[in-house]
Design an enzyme around this catalytic site. Structure first.
Site, mmCIF file in Angstrom:
data_model
loop_
_atom_site.group_PDB
_atom_site.id
_atom_site.type_symbol
_atom_site.label_atom_id
_atom_site.label_comp_id
_atom_site.label_asym_id
_atom_site.label_seq_id
_atom_site.Cartn_x
_atom_site.Cartn_y
_atom_site.Cartn_z
ATOM 1 N N ARG A 211 0.850 -1.177 0.000
ATOM 2 C CA ARG A 211 0.000 0.000 0.000
ATOM 3 C C ARG A 211 0.892 1.236 0.000
ATOM 4 O O ARG A 211 1.939 1.279 0.640
ATOM 5 C CB ARG A 211 -0.924 0.024 1.226
ATOM 6 N N GLU B 84 -4.069 7.586 -5.325
ATOM 7 C CA GLU B 84 -4.237 6.790 -6.541
ATOM 8 C C GLU B 84 -5.460 7.258 -7.315
ATOM 9 O O GLU B 84 -6.529 7.413 -6.730
ATOM 10 C CB GLU B 84 -4.366 5.305 -6.193
ATOM 11 N N HIS C 288 -0.812 -0.261 -9.605
ATOM 12 C CA HIS C 288 -1.502 -1.047 -8.589
ATOM 13 C C HIS C 288 -2.077 -2.317 -9.223
ATOM 14 O O HIS C 288 -3.229 -2.686 -8.997
ATOM 15 C CB HIS C 288 -2.617 -0.244 -7.930
#
Length: 318
Positions: free
Chosen positions: A233, A262, A281
């Site tokens: 993360r 993000e 991601h």
């Protein structure tokens, strides 16, 4: 049972899971909602939610008076207000381990790509800019790789490293030492990982305890030919500190799949660091993992539908 459920799905999900629920469920895609307010306004129609990354806030749970269960498509639930879910009688579960191999392989890919400057060399070659000595890299063999977190993905990453002749040190206060590969040594702190490691990889969820657990002091402990990889993360690594470490030459490179915001914006200073390798991601996004996770989420929804409790339940609602 004859009850019909309405299930909210992520914008993208392998169809194998929803197909398994089609005997009792109808489906709505999160893509139908323009923003959080629109989702909250419609929250009362859902009996179950399968979620990826869209925030599920207290406002959502307070309005979702028919909701029984939220299942995370993956492991991390930092975007779900679990306290609010519990208060509203909603069970929250996740699907850890189903994309473990995908994440571990991606972490290894980023580590090697950063150490060998693969992206920079690729871009130059495409422009017929032949200056191969500018892209001299570093080998992985014989080094010590540090693991911040030795859960499913961390242990699998360590296992993949065995063929490179490396040793590993890891910090994880929750792991049983007996499940670790033989070449992994547990140490007593995150700092101890960086004191011993030549390169490091992050494999922990984002919590209040892990936010910015990798910062300036930790990065300065890596050698100047070291690489940091983060497929966990974004908030676990202090991005401002990472920018400074790359700019100052405290470390040689980074492999980054996750970000504090993000998606990151085009003017994000991290994206200017040419010795870093960036992905979107998508460490856990493989066809094989997508199917496995989709089926696991469906299994948990069905378990609750039939009156049971998933074995990965994260709360105990009234």
């Amino acid at each position: 049972m004859s009850e019909t459920w309405t299930v909210l799905l992520p914008a993208t999900i392998d169809p194998s899971g929803p197909d398994e629920l089609s005997d009792f469920a109808s489906f709505v895609s999160i893509s139908e909602y323009a923003d959080e307010a629109a989702l909250v306004a419609d929250a009362g129609r859902f009996d179950a939610v399968i979620t990826r990354t869209v925030p599920l806030t207290a406002d959502f749970f307070d309005a979702a008076d028919s909701l029984r269960v939220v299942v995370k498509h993956g492991a991390g639930v930092d975007h779900v207000d679990i306290d609010a879910a519990t208060r509203n009688g909603v069970l929250v579960a996740n699907t850890p381990g189903k994309n473990t191999n995908a994440v571990a392989e991606h972490a290894l890919t980023l580590l090697l790509a950063a150490k060998r400057q693969v992206v920079r060399a690729d871009a130059a070659t495409r422009q017929a800019d032949w200056r191969r000595h500018d892209f001299e890299g570093h080998e992985l063999s014989g080094r010590t790789v540090g693991l911040v977190g030795a859960g499913n993905a961390g242990r699998r990453f360590a296992a993949l490293l065995t063929g490179f002749g490396v040793s590993c040190v890891a910090y994880d206060p929750y792991v049983d030492p007996g499940v670790l590969p033989e070449h992994v040594e547990l140490v007593e702190s995150v700092r101890a990982v960086f004191e011993a490691a030549d390169d490091a990889s992050v494999h922990v969820p984002l919590t209040e305890d892990t936010r910015h657990v990798v910062g300036r002091e930790e990065l300065r402990l890596l050698p100047d030919d070291g690489v940091l990889v983060n497929t966990a993360r974004g908030g676990v690594v202090d991005e401002a500190a990472l920018v400074d470490a790359l700019e100052s030459g405290d470390i040689a490179g980074a492999g980054v799949d996750v970000y504090e915001t993000e998606p990151p914006t085009a003017d994000d200073p991290l994206l200017d660091r040419e010795r870093a390798v960036f992905t979107q991601h998508n460490a856990g996004l493989t066809a094989e993992a997508a199917r496995a996770v989709s089926l696991a989420t469906a299994e948990h929804v069905r378990t609750v539908y039939e009156g049971g409790r998933p074995d990965t339940a994260l709360n105990d609602p009234a």
